[in-house]
Scaffold this motif. Structure first.
Motif, mmCIF file in Angstrom:
data_model
loop_
_atom_site.group_PDB
_atom_site.id
_atom_site.type_symbol
_atom_site.label_atom_id
_atom_site.label_comp_id
_atom_site.label_asym_id
_atom_site.label_seq_id
_atom_site.Cartn_x
_atom_site.Cartn_y
_atom_site.Cartn_z
ATOM 1 N N GLU A 151 0.828 -1.211 0.000
ATOM 2 C CA GLU A 151 0.000 0.000 0.000
ATOM 3 C C GLU A 151 0.863 1.262 0.000
ATOM 4 O OE1 GLU A 151 -2.517 -0.589 3.373
ATOM 5 O OE2 GLU A 151 -4.017 -1.731 2.227
ATOM 6 N N LEU A 152 1.985 1.215 0.702
ATOM 7 C CA LEU A 152 2.904 2.356 0.705
ATOM 8 C C LEU A 152 3.422 2.629 -0.699
ATOM 9 C CD1 LEU A 152 4.674 4.457 2.205
ATOM 10 C CD2 LEU A 152 6.350 2.631 2.547
ATOM 11 N N TRP A 153 3.874 1.577 -1.376
ATOM 12 C CA TRP A 153 4.391 1.746 -2.739
ATOM 13 C C TRP A 153 3.288 2.168 -3.703
ATOM 14 C CZ3 TRP A 153 7.537 -3.464 -3.031
ATOM 15 C CH2 TRP A 153 8.641 -3.368 -2.173
ATOM 16 N N ALA A 154 2.094 1.593 -3.527
ATOM 17 C CA ALA A 154 0.984 1.909 -4.425
ATOM 18 C C ALA A 154 0.574 3.369 -4.314
ATOM 19 C CB ALA A 154 -0.209 1.007 -4.124
ATOM 20 N N GLY A 155 0.861 3.987 -3.175
ATOM 21 C CA GLY A 155 0.505 5.385 -2.979
ATOM 22 C C GLY A 155 1.476 6.371 -3.595
ATOM 23 N N GLN A 156 2.594 5.888 -4.107
ATOM 24 C CA GLN A 156 3.573 6.773 -4.740
ATOM 25 C C GLN A 156 3.198 7.012 -6.207
ATOM 26 O OE1 GLN A 156 5.587 8.167 -2.795
ATOM 27 N NE2 GLN A 156 5.537 6.787 -1.041
ATOM 28 N N PRO A 157 3.639 8.116 -6.788
ATOM 29 C CA PRO A 157 3.319 8.392 -8.193
ATOM 30 C C PRO A 157 3.837 7.288 -9.114
ATOM 31 C CG PRO A 157 4.203 10.347 -7.121
ATOM 32 C CD PRO A 157 4.406 9.218 -6.166
#
Length: 212
Positions: A151-157
């Motif tokens: 989820e952390l990575w998915a939230g990055q551009p």
């Protein structure tokens, strides 16, 4: 494929049972080993060329081709009950599914040879120390921790994530000058993107507000 969808921000690979992947089914290996080995090329290249991060969630033993499926991924988070091993020599074979590429880059040639020649399963703590796993967590916490990371990575551009993956893998076979040129090109592309402009403007406004 999922990796071609703009709606997929992170790809997660894990095992459905107690093992991450115990390697090839011996019946399939005996009946059609060459086709199974050839399939490994497609899988490894698909993972490495995917624009998204590919996260291996190693929930149990990863052996043979299963070990190299995990090594092909961009990041490996593992259970403290997991293990990983290049067990090919037990069957009179050599590593496939990209093992001869990934393993020495992670642990060095001499250690890679030892792991291949011994054909032993490596425990989670040793795999973490060697760099085969990036993180080891208690088994009961594995899925939650993997989800948090995804989820952390998915939230990055997405554009920045994709370009970072491209650049860092390209650096293995590139000069400093060529990487600097790539950085300039990628940053110029991102400076022109609405997402980067919005984030830069937002960060500037937040800083100005705090300084008042």
């Amino acid at each position: 494929m999922l990796t071609k969808s703009d709606g997929v921000r992170v790809v997660v690979i894990t095992g459905a049972g107690r093992a991450f992947c115990a390697g090839a089914d011996l019946g399939v290996l005996e009946a059609n080993g060459p086709a199974l080995v050839a399939a490994g090329k497609d899988v490894a290249l698909a993972i490495r060329t995917a624009p998204q991060p590919v996260l291996a969630v190693v929930n149990g033993p990863a052996a043979g081709g299963g070990a190299n499926l995990a090594l092909a991924c961009d990041y490996r988070i593992a259970s403290d009950q997991a293990s990983i091993g290049q067990v090919f020599a037990q069957l009179g074979l050599v590593p496939d599914w990209g093992g001869t590429f990934f393993l020495p880059r992670l642990v060095g040639t001499a250690k890679a040879l030892e792991l291949v020649w011994s054909a032993r399963m490596v425990s989670a703590p040793e795999a973490l120390a060697l760099g085969l796993f990036e993180r080891v967590v208690p088994h009961a916490e594995l899925q939650a921790e993997a989800r948090r990371l995804a989820e952390l990575w998915a939230g990055q551009p997405a554009g920045a994530v994709r370009r970072a993956k491209e650049a860092l893998y390209r650096s293995d076979a590139s000069s400093l000058a060529s990487m600097l040129d790539l950085e300039i090109r990628q940053q110029n592309e991102l400076f022109a993107s609405p997402e980067a402009r919005e984030r830069i403007e937002g960060a500037g406004a937040s800083l100005a507000k705090r300084s008042r």
